[in-house]
Write a protein that holds these residues in place. Structure first.
Motif, short mmCIF file in Angstrom:
data_model
loop_
_atom_site.label_atom_id
_atom_site.label_comp_id
_atom_site.label_asym_id
_atom_site.label_seq_id
_atom_site.Cartn_x
_atom_site.Cartn_y
_atom_site.Cartn_z
N ILE A 17 0.81 -1.21 0.00
CA ILE A 17 0.00 0.00 0.00
C ILE A 17 0.85 1.27 0.00
O ILE A 17 0.48 2.27 -0.60
N GLY A 18 2.01 1.22 0.63
CA GLY A 18 2.90 2.38 0.63
C GLY A 18 3.40 2.71 -0.76
O GLY A 18 3.42 3.88 -1.16
N GLU A 19 3.78 1.69 -1.51
CA GLU A 19 4.22 1.90 -2.89
C GLU A 19 3.08 2.43 -3.75
O GLU A 19 3.26 3.35 -4.55
N LEU A 20 1.91 1.83 -3.57
CA LEU A 20 0.74 2.26 -4.35
C LEU A 20 0.37 3.70 -4.01
O LEU A 20 0.04 4.49 -4.90
N ALA A 21 0.45 4.05 -2.75
CA ALA A 21 0.15 5.42 -2.33
C ALA A 21 1.13 6.40 -2.97
O ALA A 21 0.73 7.45 -3.48
N LYS A 22 2.39 6.04 -2.96
CA LYS A 22 3.41 6.91 -3.54
C LYS A 22 3.20 7.09 -5.04
O LYS A 22 3.25 8.20 -5.57
N GLN A 23 2.93 6.00 -5.74
CA GLN A 23 2.75 6.05 -7.19
C GLN A 23 1.46 6.77 -7.60
O GLN A 23 1.43 7.45 -8.61
N SER A 24 0.42 6.61 -6.80
CA SER A 24 -0.88 7.21 -7.15
C SER A 24 -1.02 8.64 -6.63
O SER A 24 -1.87 9.40 -7.10
N GLY A 25 -0.22 8.99 -5.61
CA GLY A 25 -0.35 10.31 -5.01
C GLY A 25 -1.49 10.38 -4.00
O GLY A 25 -1.85 11.46 -3.54
N LEU A 26 -2.06 9.24 -3.66
CA LEU A 26 -3.17 9.19 -2.70
C LEU A 26 -2.66 8.70 -1.34
O LEU A 26 -1.69 7.97 -1.27
N ALA A 27 -3.36 9.10 -0.30
CA ALA A 27 -3.04 8.61 1.04
C ALA A 27 -3.45 7.13 1.13
O ALA A 27 -4.42 6.71 0.49
N ALA A 28 -2.73 6.39 1.94
CA ALA A 28 -3.05 4.98 2.13
C ALA A 28 -4.47 4.81 2.66
O ALA A 28 -5.19 3.88 2.27
N SER A 29 -4.91 5.74 3.50
CA SER A 29 -6.27 5.66 4.04
C SER A 29 -7.31 5.80 2.93
O SER A 29 -8.35 5.13 2.95
N ARG A 30 -7.04 6.63 1.91
CA ARG A 30 -7.95 6.79 0.78
C ARG A 30 -7.99 5.51 -0.04
O ARG A 30 -9.06 5.07 -0.47
N ILE A 31 -6.86 4.88 -0.22
CA ILE A 31 -6.81 3.62 -0.97
C ILE A 31 -7.60 2.55 -0.23
O ILE A 31 -8.38 1.81 -0.84
N ARG A 32 -7.43 2.47 1.09
CA ARG A 32 -8.19 1.49 1.87
C ARG A 32 -9.69 1.78 1.79
O ARG A 32 -10.51 0.87 1.73
N PHE A 33 -10.05 3.07 1.77
CA PHE A 33 -11.45 3.45 1.63
C PHE A 33 -12.01 2.97 0.29
O PHE A 33 -13.09 2.37 0.24
N TYR A 34 -11.29 3.20 -0.79
CA TYR A 34 -11.74 2.74 -2.11
C TYR A 34 -11.87 1.22 -2.13
O TYR A 34 -12.79 0.68 -2.74
N GLU A 35 -10.95 0.57 -1.48
CA GLU A 35 -11.03 -0.90 -1.39
C GLU A 35 -12.29 -1.32 -0.64
O GLU A 35 -13.03 -2.20 -1.08
N ALA A 36 -12.56 -0.68 0.49
CA ALA A 36 -13.74 -1.01 1.30
C ALA A 36 -15.03 -0.74 0.52
O ALA A 36 -16.03 -1.44 0.69
N GLU A 37 -15.00 0.26 -0.35
CA GLU A 37 -16.17 0.59 -1.17
C GLU A 37 -16.33 -0.33 -2.37
O GLU A 37 -17.30 -0.23 -3.11
N GLY A 38 -15.36 -1.20 -2.59
CA GLY A 38 -15.44 -2.15 -3.70
C GLY A 38 -14.97 -1.60 -5.03
O GLY A 38 -15.23 -2.17 -6.07
N LEU A 39 -14.26 -0.47 -5.00
CA LEU A 39 -13.78 0.13 -6.24
C LEU A 39 -12.44 -0.45 -6.69
O LEU A 39 -12.06 -0.32 -7.83
N ILE A 40 -11.73 -1.06 -5.76
CA ILE A 40 -10.46 -1.72 -6.08
C ILE A 40 -10.61 -3.17 -5.67
O ILE A 40 -10.86 -3.47 -4.51
N SER A 41 -10.46 -4.05 -6.64
CA SER A 41 -10.66 -5.46 -6.32
C SER A 41 -9.39 -6.29 -6.46
O SER A 41 -9.38 -7.45 -6.11
N GLN A 42 -8.32 -5.70 -6.96
CA GLN A 42 -7.09 -6.45 -7.18
C GLN A 42 -6.23 -6.42 -5.91
O GLN A 42 -5.12 -5.91 -5.91
N VAL A 43 -6.75 -6.94 -4.82
CA VAL A 43 -6.04 -6.90 -3.54
C VAL A 43 -5.88 -8.31 -3.00
O VAL A 43 -6.84 -9.06 -2.90
N GLY A 44 -4.66 -8.63 -2.65
CA GLY A 44 -4.38 -9.91 -2.01
C GLY A 44 -3.82 -9.64 -0.62
O GLY A 44 -3.56 -8.50 -0.25
#
Length: 135
Positions: free
Chosen positions: A3-30
């Motif tokens: 998530i740290g790498e993804l946050a850095k590359q996307s420019g988004l906070a890790a908390s925002r990424i986790r939020f999108y994941e919780a909302e079902g907008l990101i499904s490529q998570v292992g």
């Protein structure tokens, strides 16, 4: 990537990424053995798509409805949604143009008032301009 790498590359906070994941907008998570999230490279593309769509005016609920499941294609639904969004934007532009015209009318009415006119009279004239029917 984690998530740290993804946050850095996307420019988004890790908390925002986790939020999108919780909302079902990101499904490529292992998950790794230690419980850490592991994101596929497609997750970055999904985040970029989400950001672009939000900048274009899409809500997260609209995005959620349009995001295809892996292997699914929603071409016709996507085109219809984009066309609806364009129509909404055009409606907003018309409303903004109307509001702008009203405000410009108010500015002109205020400028046309002589310096010594009491505020109450000026206010009545300004309100008359705002409430005047469209031609």
């Amino acid at each position: 990537m984690n998530i740290g790498e993804l946050a850095k590359q996307s420019g988004l906070a890790a908390s925002r990424i986790r939020f999108y994941e919780a909302e079902g907008l990101i499904s490529q998570v292992g998950r790794q053995a230690n419980g850490y999230r592991r994101y596929a490279p497609e997750a970055l593309q999904a985040l970029q798509l989400i950001q672009s769509a939000q900048q274009a005016g899409f809500t997260l609920q609209e995005l959620k409805a349009l995001m295809p499941a892996p292997g699914e294609h929603k071409r016709d639904e996507l085109i219809e949604a984009l066309e609806r969004k364009v129509a909404q934007i055009e409606g907003m532009q018309a409303q903004l143009a109307h509001s702008k015209a009203q405000l410009l009318g108010v500015i002109e009415a205020v400028r046309a008032q002589p310096e010594g006119v009491p505020c109450v009279m000026g206010q009545k004239q300004v309100l008359g301009v705002i409430q005047a029917p469209k031609r």
